[in-house]
Design a protein around this motif. Sequence first.
Motif: not given
Length: 212
Positions: A37-47
């Motif tokens: 459910k985390v918003d996507k982004g080029n510099n975003v890594t969900p964990f």
Amino acid sequence: MKITVIGATGRVGSTIVKKLTNAPDVEVFAGARSPEKVDKGNNVTPFKIDLHASPEIINEELPESDVIIFAAGSGGKDLLQVDLNGAVKVMRGAEHKGIRRFIMLSSRDSLDLEAFSEPDASPLTNYLIAKHYADKWLMNNTDLDFTILQPTSLTEEPGTGKITLGQFTSSTNTIDDVAETLITIIKNERTIRKVLAMSNGDTPIEDAVLAI
């Protein structure tokens, strides 16, 4: 800079992630129980991070980073496991990983015992008690370079970009302004080992933080 956000799908946490998405020279690790459910982004890594998990598992789940922003909360549904014990486990995980900078989203009156004592206890008494002992653990039982931010009631109105730090001049804070303040705190080492009262105000956020 590598920034870990705990509670990345909550109201404040998700706003922090959005503000940091595509920020130059910033890598964001966005921790949540439901990382999909985390918003996507080029510099975003969900964990995935479950604050009910054992300390050992949380130690494994925490990524290596320069700073942790703890913005998780149970919404009053699981105060002991999430707002108190979950926060402490993340603090211990930070120490385990050698992550010294720890920024805690807390609440007005979290350190004021009178606010949750009879006969005039706050309607948020149980929440404030959980935040009180989490904040106290951070202050007294860790060697982390902490900052504790104590906003007033959160609102979903558009951010103004202006706040008061060090005192309460109104009874509300916009979520957008709280998220921006938490990010700006990272830039100022004079906020380390400080507890900062916050409310809507007249001072631009960056100026208010730099004035600490």
